[in-house]
Design a protein around this motif. Structure first.
Motif, PDB file in Angstrom:
ATOM      1  N   ASN A   1       5.774  -1.755 -12.112  1.00 53.24           N
ATOM      2  CA  ASN A   1       6.531  -1.246 -13.151  1.00 53.24           C
ATOM      3  C   ASN A   1       6.121  -1.656 -14.493  1.00 53.24           C
ATOM      4  O   ASN A   1       6.774  -1.452 -15.397  1.00 53.24           O
ATOM      5  CB  ASN A   1       8.167  -1.505 -13.016  1.00 53.24           C
ATOM      6  CG  ASN A   1       8.126  -2.915 -12.515  1.00 53.24           C
ATOM      7  OD1 ASN A   1       7.509  -3.883 -12.730  1.00 53.24           O
ATOM      8  ND2 ASN A   1       9.691  -3.139 -12.321  1.00 53.24           N
ATOM      9  N   THR A   2       4.932  -2.466 -14.608  1.00 62.20           N
ATOM     10  CA  THR A   2       4.485  -2.907 -15.975  1.00 62.20           C
ATOM     11  C   THR A   2       2.973  -2.708 -15.761  1.00 62.20           C
ATOM     12  O   THR A   2       2.434  -2.857 -14.813  1.00 62.20           O
ATOM     13  CB  THR A   2       4.693  -4.563 -15.976  1.00 62.20           C
ATOM     14  OG1 THR A   2       4.197  -5.299 -15.124  1.00 62.20           O
ATOM     15  CG2 THR A   2       6.293  -4.907 -16.087  1.00 62.20           C
TER      16      THR A   2
ATOM     17  N   ALA B   1       6.826   4.513 -12.573  1.00 64.30           N
ATOM     18  CA  ALA B   1       6.029   3.453 -12.619  1.00 64.30           C
ATOM     19  C   ALA B   1       5.408   3.321 -13.701  1.00 64.30           C
ATOM     20  O   ALA B   1       5.314   4.139 -14.419  1.00 64.30           O
ATOM     21  CB  ALA B   1       5.673   3.261 -11.206  1.00 64.30           C
ATOM     22  N   ALA B   2       4.419   2.232 -13.924  1.00 66.88           N
ATOM     23  CA  ALA B   2       3.665   1.918 -15.009  1.00 66.88           C
ATOM     24  C   ALA B   2       2.503   2.734 -15.009  1.00 66.88           C
ATOM     25  O   ALA B   2       1.710   2.945 -16.140  1.00 66.88           O
ATOM     26  CB  ALA B   2       3.527   0.638 -15.301  1.00 66.88           C
ATOM     27  N   ILE B   3       2.074   3.594 -14.133  1.00 65.19           N
ATOM     28  CA  ILE B   3       0.975   4.290 -13.998  1.00 65.19           C
ATOM     29  C   ILE B   3       0.771   5.524 -14.605  1.00 65.19           C
ATOM     30  O   ILE B   3       1.630   6.653 -14.791  1.00 65.19           O
ATOM     31  CB  ILE B   3       0.355   4.296 -12.592  1.00 65.19           C
ATOM     32  CG1 ILE B   3       1.514   5.260 -11.760  1.00 65.19           C
ATOM     33  CG2 ILE B   3      -0.003   3.129 -11.828  1.00 65.19           C
ATOM     34  CD1 ILE B   3       1.075   5.711 -10.477  1.00 65.19           C
TER      35      ILE B   3
ATOM     36  N   ILE C   1      -2.661  -3.508 -13.558  1.00 67.28           N
ATOM     37  CA  ILE C   1      -3.915  -4.365 -13.763  1.00 67.28           C
ATOM     38  C   ILE C   1      -4.330  -5.236 -12.765  1.00 67.28           C
ATOM     39  O   ILE C   1      -5.486  -5.347 -12.175  1.00 67.28           O
ATOM     40  CB  ILE C   1      -4.187  -4.605 -15.066  1.00 67.28           C
ATOM     41  CG1 ILE C   1      -3.875  -3.472 -16.199  1.00 67.28           C
ATOM     42  CG2 ILE C   1      -5.332  -5.529 -15.283  1.00 67.28           C
ATOM     43  CD1 ILE C   1      -3.819  -3.975 -17.667  1.00 67.28           C
ATOM     44  N   GLY C   2      -3.337  -6.027 -12.762  1.00 60.49           N
ATOM     45  CA  GLY C   2      -3.628  -7.118 -11.641  1.00 60.49           C
ATOM     46  C   GLY C   2      -3.942  -6.535 -10.151  1.00 60.49           C
ATOM     47  O   GLY C   2      -4.600  -7.031  -9.504  1.00 60.49           O
ATOM     48  N   ILE C   3      -3.083  -5.705  -9.757  1.00 61.07           N
ATOM     49  CA  ILE C   3      -3.177  -5.241  -8.483  1.00 61.07           C
ATOM     50  C   ILE C   3      -4.654  -4.319  -8.236  1.00 61.07           C
ATOM     51  O   ILE C   3      -5.379  -4.480  -7.375  1.00 61.07           O
ATOM     52  CB  ILE C   3      -2.092  -4.175  -8.033  1.00 61.07           C
ATOM     53  CG1 ILE C   3      -0.723  -5.092  -7.942  1.00 61.07           C
ATOM     54  CG2 ILE C   3      -2.469  -3.590  -6.561  1.00 61.07           C
ATOM     55  CD1 ILE C   3       0.540  -4.117  -7.734  1.00 61.07           C
TER      56      ILE C   3
ATOM     57  N   THR D   1       0.417   2.039  -2.669  1.00 57.62           N
ATOM     58  CA  THR D   1       1.495   2.156  -2.766  1.00 57.62           C
ATOM     59  C   THR D   1       2.305   0.985  -3.761  1.00 57.62           C
ATOM     60  O   THR D   1       2.879   1.131  -4.665  1.00 57.62           O
ATOM     61  CB  THR D   1       2.468   1.835  -1.263  1.00 57.62           C
ATOM     62  OG1 THR D   1       2.214   2.876  -0.472  1.00 57.62           O
ATOM     63  CG2 THR D   1       3.847   1.877  -1.395  1.00 57.62           C
ATOM     64  N   ALA D   2       1.546  -0.079  -3.649  1.00 59.07           N
ATOM     65  CA  ALA D   2       1.890  -1.450  -4.663  1.00 59.07           C
ATOM     66  C   ALA D   2       1.580  -0.921  -5.927  1.00 59.07           C
ATOM     67  O   ALA D   2       2.264  -1.163  -6.875  1.00 59.07           O
ATOM     68  CB  ALA D   2       0.896  -2.603  -4.112  1.00 59.07           C
ATOM     69  N   VAL D   3       0.141  -0.110  -6.327  1.00 59.88           N
ATOM     70  CA  VAL D   3      -0.086   0.374  -7.382  1.00 59.88           C
ATOM     71  C   VAL D   3       1.124   1.342  -7.884  1.00 59.88           C
ATOM     72  O   VAL D   3       1.843   1.348  -9.182  1.00 59.88           O
ATOM     73  CB  VAL D   3      -1.466   0.959  -7.533  1.00 59.88           C
ATOM     74  CG1 VAL D   3      -1.592   1.513  -8.775  1.00 59.88           C
ATOM     75  CG2 VAL D   3      -2.220  -0.036  -7.332  1.00 59.88           C
TER      76      VAL D   3
END
Length: 93
Positions: free
Chosen positions: A24-25, A91-93, A30-32, A18-20
């Motif tokens: 929004n960037t 989102a960013a994905i 990538i960090g997650i 869910t965090a991924v």
């Protein structure tokens, strides 16, 4: 014990997915993902070892592993959907 571990790790995977999904960037995604990849293997190893030690039958073992495996992608879908419907943007994905 293996079913408690299965539930806890499945919830953890769903939440991290869910965090991924709500990220929004590209940098935050990538960090997650780096954090997920860094420890996902040890979670899966611990779960598999626990299940093997409990001598589950093959059908239950495979269903449990499949259930654990789909939780992260399911979390991504739910997170992206929430992000879209609450914020109005994808989102960013």
């Amino acid at each position: 014990l293996p079913f408690i571990l299965l539930i806890v790790l499945s919830v953890h995977s769903f939440v991290s997915g869910t965090a991924v999904g709500v990220a929004n960037t590209p940098e935050s995604v990538i960090g997650i993902l780096v954090a997920i990849v860094a420890h996902k293997w040890i979670e899966a190893f611990a779960l598999g070892s626990s299940m093997m030690k409990s001598h589950l039958n093959k059908k239950v073992f495979i269903r449990s592993i499949i259930g654990y495996t789909v939780m992260e992608p399911l979390g991504v879908v739910v997170g992206a959907s929430l992000s879209f419907f609450v914020v109005g943007t994808t989102a960013a994905i």
